[in-house]
Scaffold this motif. Structure first.
Motif, PDB file in Angstrom:
ATOM      1  N   LEU A   1       5.379  29.857  42.799  1.00  0.00           N
ATOM      2  CA  LEU A   1       4.356  29.719  43.985  1.00  0.00           C
ATOM      3  C   LEU A   1       3.127  29.121  43.359  1.00  0.00           C
ATOM      4  O   LEU A   1       2.693  29.358  42.333  1.00  0.00           O
ATOM      5  CB  LEU A   1       4.385  31.166  44.524  1.00  0.00           C
ATOM      6  CG  LEU A   1       5.418  31.821  45.078  1.00  0.00           C
ATOM      7  CD1 LEU A   1       4.962  33.315  45.585  1.00  0.00           C
ATOM      8  CD2 LEU A   1       5.994  31.110  46.174  1.00  0.00           C
TER       9      LEU A   1
ATOM     10  N   TYR B   1      -1.270  34.617  49.323  1.00  0.00           N
ATOM     11  CA  TYR B   1      -0.871  35.111  50.788  1.00  0.00           C
ATOM     12  C   TYR B   1       0.406  36.196  50.721  1.00  0.00           C
ATOM     13  O   TYR B   1       0.313  36.995  51.413  1.00  0.00           O
ATOM     14  CB  TYR B   1      -0.338  33.790  51.420  1.00  0.00           C
ATOM     15  CG  TYR B   1      -1.664  32.883  51.714  1.00  0.00           C
ATOM     16  CD1 TYR B   1      -2.976  33.459  52.032  1.00  0.00           C
ATOM     17  CD2 TYR B   1      -1.237  31.632  51.608  1.00  0.00           C
ATOM     18  CE1 TYR B   1      -3.869  32.461  52.236  1.00  0.00           C
ATOM     19  CE2 TYR B   1      -2.472  30.756  51.835  1.00  0.00           C
ATOM     20  CZ  TYR B   1      -3.697  31.347  52.171  1.00  0.00           C
ATOM     21  OH  TYR B   1      -4.888  30.127  52.371  1.00  0.00           O
TER      22      TYR B   1
ATOM     23  N   GLN C   1      -0.516  30.602  47.618  1.00  0.00           N
ATOM     24  CA  GLN C   1       0.800  31.076  48.209  1.00  0.00           C
ATOM     25  C   GLN C   1       1.080  32.389  47.668  1.00  0.00           C
ATOM     26  O   GLN C   1       1.356  33.359  48.279  1.00  0.00           O
ATOM     27  CB  GLN C   1       2.081  30.055  47.965  1.00  0.00           C
ATOM     28  CG  GLN C   1       2.048  28.743  48.690  1.00  0.00           C
ATOM     29  CD  GLN C   1       3.223  27.827  47.869  1.00  0.00           C
ATOM     30  OE1 GLN C   1       3.505  28.243  46.699  1.00  0.00           O
ATOM     31  NE2 GLN C   1       3.724  27.014  48.744  1.00  0.00           N
ATOM     32  N   HIS C   2       0.878  32.446  46.073  1.00  0.00           N
ATOM     33  CA  HIS C   2       0.912  33.770  45.666  1.00  0.00           C
ATOM     34  C   HIS C   2      -0.116  35.093  46.281  1.00  0.00           C
ATOM     35  O   HIS C   2       0.307  35.991  46.441  1.00  0.00           O
ATOM     36  CB  HIS C   2       0.697  33.814  44.134  1.00  0.00           C
ATOM     37  CG  HIS C   2       1.545  34.810  43.534  1.00  0.00           C
ATOM     38  ND1 HIS C   2       2.120  34.607  42.185  1.00  0.00           N
ATOM     39  CD2 HIS C   2       1.503  36.279  43.592  1.00  0.00           C
ATOM     40  CE1 HIS C   2       2.603  35.694  41.878  1.00  0.00           C
ATOM     41  NE2 HIS C   2       2.237  36.470  42.612  1.00  0.00           N
TER      42      HIS C   2
END
Length: 142
Positions: free
Chosen positions: A111, A118, A115-116
């Protein structure tokens, strides 16, 4: 409806058991790389000697606590705290550093940092919901 509210904490607990065991096992299997990534962090390099071991032990410990109904609340609190710490760390990294390897294991290291972040925020929210429902609906009837 009450059954549904009881099943959510159980399901979230299973999710966290899988997540923490997967992450810890991935870190153990590539421990040398995990140590190197921890020591490369500007925030964590002071504690890079003991922190990799501590993270792995805590992930396994919380996963174990989530497996039993009597210790599930402690496990959910642990999940919340650990995910909150990881989320705060990622937010800090995003605000201070452009390029740093992820010290997570397996699929999670694929990720992006955003993204991580989120994903972790979602995990924090899940842990709060599961803990609230477990505290309210898992008590024996009086």
């Amino acid at each position: 409806m009450k059954y549904f509210k009881k099943i959510i904490p159980f399901t979230v607990s299973i999710f966290f058991v899988i997540l923490f065991c997967y992450a810890a096992i991935s870190k153990v299997l590539d421990f040398e790389n995990f140590q190197i990534q921890i020591s490369a962090s500007p925030l964590l390099n002071e504690s890079s000697q003991f922190l990799p071991y501590t993270i792995i032990i805590v992930e396994f410990l919380i996963a174990g606590l989530l497996c039993y109904r009597k210790t599930r609340n402690i496990g959910l609190i642990g999940s919340f705290v650990l995910m909150l710490i990881f989320t705060g760390y990622i937010a800090f990294i995003l605000s201070t550093t452009d390029n740093l390897p992820c010290s997570c294991g397996g699929i999670l290291e694929k990720l992006s940092w955003h993204q991580h972040l989120y994903f972790n925020i979602g995990c924090v929210i899940l842990s709060v919901i599961a803990l609230g429902l477990n505290l309210r609906y898992s008590r024996p009837a009086e």
